[in-house]
Design a protein around this motif. Structure first.
Motif, mmCIF file in Angstrom:
data_model
loop_
_atom_site.group_PDB
_atom_site.id
_atom_site.type_symbol
_atom_site.label_atom_id
_atom_site.label_comp_id
_atom_site.label_asym_id
_atom_site.label_seq_id
_atom_site.Cartn_x
_atom_site.Cartn_y
_atom_site.Cartn_z
ATOM 1 N N ASP A 295 -14.969 0.185 3.614
ATOM 2 C CA ASP A 295 -14.635 0.956 2.844
ATOM 3 C C ASP A 295 -13.050 1.354 3.612
ATOM 4 N N ASP A 296 -12.526 0.307 3.562
ATOM 5 C CA ASP A 296 -11.219 0.850 5.074
ATOM 6 C C ASP A 296 -10.302 0.857 3.951
ATOM 7 N N PHE A 297 -8.856 1.206 5.112
ATOM 8 C CA PHE A 297 -7.333 0.273 4.026
ATOM 9 C C PHE A 297 -6.868 -1.130 4.282
ATOM 10 N N LEU A 298 -7.852 -1.961 5.194
ATOM 11 C CA LEU A 298 -7.814 -3.208 4.557
ATOM 12 C C LEU A 298 -8.050 -3.568 2.807
ATOM 13 N N ASP A 299 -9.210 -3.555 3.129
ATOM 14 C CA ASP A 299 -10.143 -4.151 2.128
ATOM 15 C C ASP A 299 -9.078 -3.760 0.986
ATOM 16 N N GLN A 300 -8.374 -2.543 1.133
ATOM 17 C CA GLN A 300 -8.062 -1.938 -0.400
ATOM 18 C C GLN A 300 -6.438 -3.055 -0.384
ATOM 19 N N LEU A 301 -5.623 -2.784 1.006
ATOM 20 C CA LEU A 301 -4.733 -4.464 0.780
ATOM 21 C C LEU A 301 -4.833 -5.999 0.360
ATOM 22 N N MET A 302 -6.350 -5.966 1.114
ATOM 23 C CA MET A 302 -6.856 -7.415 0.490
ATOM 24 C C MET A 302 -7.154 -7.291 -0.472
ATOM 25 N N SER A 303 -7.370 -6.431 -1.525
ATOM 26 C CA SER A 303 -8.095 -5.957 -3.011
ATOM 27 C C SER A 303 -7.093 -6.574 -3.483
ATOM 28 N N CYS A 304 -5.969 -5.743 -3.168
ATOM 29 C CA CYS A 304 -4.960 -5.267 -4.322
ATOM 30 C C CYS A 304 -4.214 -6.367 -5.326
ATOM 31 N N ASP A 305 -3.930 -6.158 -6.721
ATOM 32 C CA ASP A 305 -3.387 -6.996 -7.124
ATOM 33 C C ASP A 305 -1.409 -7.435 -7.361
ATOM 34 N N SER A 306 -0.834 -8.130 -6.130
ATOM 35 C CA SER A 306 0.014 -7.764 -5.929
ATOM 36 C C SER A 306 0.416 -8.990 -5.059
ATOM 37 N N ALA A 307 2.072 -8.695 -4.564
ATOM 38 C CA ALA A 307 2.668 -9.459 -4.174
ATOM 39 C C ALA A 307 2.231 -9.631 -2.095
ATOM 40 N N ILE A 308 1.514 -8.607 -2.393
ATOM 41 C CA ILE A 308 0.613 -8.518 -0.507
ATOM 42 C C ILE A 308 -0.304 -8.934 -0.908
ATOM 43 N N HIS A 309 -0.629 -10.113 -1.754
ATOM 44 C CA HIS A 309 -2.492 -11.212 -1.104
ATOM 45 C C HIS A 309 -1.387 -12.693 -0.260
ATOM 46 N N HIS A 310 -0.491 -12.109 0.071
ATOM 47 C CA HIS A 310 0.023 -13.222 0.918
ATOM 48 C C HIS A 310 -0.299 -12.468 2.386
ATOM 49 N N SER A 311 -1.531 -13.521 2.583
ATOM 50 C CA SER A 311 -2.133 -13.035 3.917
ATOM 51 C C SER A 311 -0.820 -12.477 4.803
ATOM 52 N N THR A 312 0.166 -13.437 5.520
ATOM 53 C CA THR A 312 1.227 -12.711 6.787
ATOM 54 C C THR A 312 1.410 -11.866 6.071
ATOM 55 N N GLU A 313 1.749 -11.544 4.751
ATOM 56 C CA GLU A 313 2.215 -10.016 4.600
ATOM 57 C C GLU A 313 1.008 -8.973 4.646
ATOM 58 N N ILE A 314 0.176 -9.257 4.506
ATOM 59 C CA ILE A 314 -0.990 -8.154 4.662
ATOM 60 C C ILE A 314 -1.112 -8.301 6.196
ATOM 61 N N TYR A 315 -1.309 -9.264 6.877
ATOM 62 C CA TYR A 315 -1.281 -9.082 8.149
ATOM 63 C C TYR A 315 -0.012 -7.860 9.386
ATOM 64 N N VAL A 316 0.842 -8.478 8.460
ATOM 65 C CA VAL A 316 2.178 -7.983 9.404
ATOM 66 C C VAL A 316 2.180 -6.285 8.653
ATOM 67 N N HIS A 317 2.006 -5.917 7.759
ATOM 68 C CA HIS A 317 1.666 -4.812 7.106
ATOM 69 C C HIS A 317 0.991 -3.383 7.868
ATOM 70 N N LEU A 318 -0.470 -4.442 7.611
ATOM 71 C CA LEU A 318 -1.446 -3.642 8.344
ATOM 72 C C LEU A 318 -1.100 -3.623 9.746
ATOM 73 N N VAL A 319 -0.718 -4.351 10.944
ATOM 74 C CA VAL A 319 -0.665 -4.422 11.716
ATOM 75 C C VAL A 319 0.606 -2.601 12.342
ATOM 76 N N SER A 320 1.583 -2.939 11.156
ATOM 77 C CA SER A 320 2.883 -1.851 11.280
ATOM 78 C C SER A 320 2.147 -0.362 10.241
ATOM 79 N N LEU A 321 1.145 -0.433 9.804
ATOM 80 C CA LEU A 321 0.323 0.428 10.162
ATOM 81 C C LEU A 321 -0.678 1.589 10.788
ATOM 82 N N LEU A 322 -0.772 0.343 12.115
ATOM 83 C CA LEU A 322 -1.528 1.017 12.967
ATOM 84 C C LEU A 322 -0.711 1.402 14.245
ATOM 85 N N LEU A 323 0.246 0.280 14.120
ATOM 86 C CA LEU A 323 0.992 1.174 15.148
ATOM 87 C C LEU A 323 1.524 2.538 14.934
ATOM 88 N N ALA A 324 2.270 2.529 13.212
ATOM 89 C CA ALA A 324 2.880 3.765 12.788
ATOM 90 C C ALA A 324 2.145 5.048 12.708
#
Ligand code: HEM
Length: 517
Positions: A295-324
């Protein structure tokens, strides 16, 4: 990154301008990663003093372009020695500098540092217009500092079509009650034990380095919500010193001036990014392999139906959020507690309010079972005032092409800087935001603790809820906080940059946590 607002009604009379913090370095990193970014004053100050000189000397910045003369150029603020005088004066006393030149030159002027020109728009009207600029218009956040943090930008997509689905996902998920409430419950025991550890610290004296305390809490809050319990358990201990070093390295002049050269700070930044990406991709692999649901945000990112399905995009974005999620959260916790420790009467009033509205409960179980039903007005005013006083003096964008703003020609590569100013800026005074005062300052474009317009913070609702309903109530219910060694900026004329925009001030701020019976 936060703000000081300009007194819209008495601009001409206001001799002092309020300070607010620039978006922190990490916030900028984050935003840069996502194709936007805000500048911390640390970096700005450093850049003002010398980066431009050095970078220009190496020929790393874009070469001078032919000047268009259809529109006037902003008048130039000059002080002291040629080339570095204005930058040095600004660095020494940013608020005084802005005030002097606004009074002398008008609300639009520029500060030159060899190749780099900062165009300041010191007027409420400019602020309002500035915040309405489109995401991918002439002035872009991501370009403002993107290239200063090469270690990060190398791992980042700058393609806005890739970022859009991510922004939509973040904007939809983070403010949802169904996302925030489980996070509130999860963080209560964790924050309670952190406070108890702070009370027991230093052989039982309860003396703590506030930056470490606040940063640790911010990391706990962000990591749990964004990447879940397993990720938190595995990495939070290493993440605390890593982030601290990360932030120092971003501010290091070698990184500011020569982001692409392999000095130690750049190498450490690069290594941290590699490490973070590796952690996130390992977590993602585990989730995929075991078909796990969280029930965390990564789960939402991984299951969202969009271009960020690409793993590389997901981890870049998650890292960016962890920093933000870290820097401004840590700064808000730290400086709010610092101000409450400076004013024990205010601390008592906030505590009483939190008891009255149910944010402070007799037991942890009660707190989990009964979320507060009303907002804590005084605490909210304190948090706002922290943002104004400590977190956002400027918001930055870079002109990505020769363009026009406020009737002036702004050239490609120049920084558009919107300082947000209040009267009597160094005074910490939550009553500015009580009883309806300044209630519409954000709408008027005068206050932007969480930014405004298209880049407004996507974590605002989530983080305010956790700070006001969990973190500060737990600290204040379990401990009385007192200052042991003060921050160096409490008087006008003292080192404003020493505390601005970052949770890690230049000198240690120590506070004592005395257990409440
Ligand atoms: C008290 C804590 C925080 C403060 C004061 C804060 C402040 C800000 C500010 C000022 C901006 C806009 C920068 C600009 O326009 O130049 C921003 C953007 C952003 N923040 Fe925060 N932030 C906080 C916590 C968080 C957290 C916890 C998260 C995520 C969980 C987060 C995610 C973001 C994102 C994704 C953006 C970029 C929005 C966009 O460009 O569309 N922030 N934040």
């Amino acid at each position: 990154m936060s703000v000081a607002g300009l007194d819209i009604n008495s601009l001409a009379d206001v001799p002092t301008m309020a300070a607010a913090s620039a978006a922190s370095a990490l916030e900028r990193v984050t935003e840069a990663i996502k194709s936007r970014g805000t500048a911390s004053l640390w970096t700005l100050a450093a850049a003002l003093v010398g980066a431009a000189v050095a970078v220009h000397a190496l020929g790393l910045l874009p070469s001078r372009r032919k000047q268009s003369d259809d529109l006037p150029r902003p008048p130039v603020a000059r002080e002291g020695l040629p080339v570095v005088g204005a930058a040095a004066a600004f660095n020494q006393d940013p608020i005084g500098f802005l005030r002097r030149h606004r009074d002398a030159l008008g609300p639009v002027f520029s500060v030159k540092m060899l190749s780099t020109t900062m165009v300041m728009f010191v007027s409420p009207a400019s602020q309002v217009r500035f915040f309405r600029l489109p995401r991918n218009g002439d002035f872009r956040l991501e370009d403002a500092f993107y290239d200063m943090i090469a270690a990060v930008s190398r791992r980042t997509s700058r393609d806005p079509t890739i970022d859009e689905p991510f922004i939509k996902t973040v904007a939809t998920v983070l403010p949802r009650h169904s996302f925030i409430e489980p996070q509130r419950i999860l963080t209560i025991p964790m924050v309670a034990s952190s406070v108890d550890a702070a009370i027991a610290a230093d052989g039982g004296s309860g003396i703590n380095d506030m930056a470490t305390f606040a940063s640790t809490l911010a990391i706990h809050v962000g990591m749990l919500a964004l990447a879940g319990r397993r990720f938190f358990d595995a990495h939070h201990k290493a993440f605390v010193p890593m982030l601290r070093q990360f932030e120092c390295d971003i501010r290091d002049l070698r990184n500011v001036f020569f982001p692409n050269l392999p000095f130690a700070p750049q190498r450490r930044l690069e290594a941290s990014m590699v490490q973070l990406v590796q952690w996130v991709s390992e977590e993602m692999s585990l989730r995929k392999r075991n078909n796990e649901k969280h029930d965390d945000f990564l789960d939402q990112l991984m299951s969202c139906d969009s271009a960020i399905h690409h793993s590389t995009e997901i981890y870049v974005h998650l890292v960016s959020l962890l920093l933000a999620a870290h820097t401004n959260t840590a700064g808000t916790i730290m400086w709010t507690l610092y101000e409450l420790a400076r004013d024990q009467a205010l601390q008592d009033r906030v505590r009483q309010e939190l008891v009255a509205n149910g944010a402070i409960q007799p037991t942890i179980d009660d707190m989990i079972a009964k979320p507060p039903t009303t907002k804590s007005e005084l605490l909210s005013a304190c948090i706002k005032e922290t943002g104004r006083r400590y977190q956002a003096l400027f918001l930055f964008r870079m002109a990505v092409r020769d363009s026009e703003f406020e009737g002036y020609r702004i050239k490609r590569g120049e920084m558009a800087v919107v300082p947000l100013l209040f009267p009597d800026p160094l005074k910490y005074d939550p009553s500015r935001f009580l009883d309806g005062r300044n209630a519409d300052c954000a709408i008027r474009g005068e206050y932007a603790q969480f930014g405004l317009g298209v880049h407004k913070c996507l974590g605002e609702k989530f983080v305010l809820s956790i700070i006001s309903n969990v973190v500060l109530p737990l600290v204040l219910s379990r401990a009385t906080v007192k200052i042991v060694s003060p921050a160096p900026d409490v008087h006008p004329g003292c080192d404003y940059f020493a505390t601005l925009g970052v949770p890690f001030p230049a000198t240690l701020v120590k506070m004592q946590f005395v257990a409440r019976k």
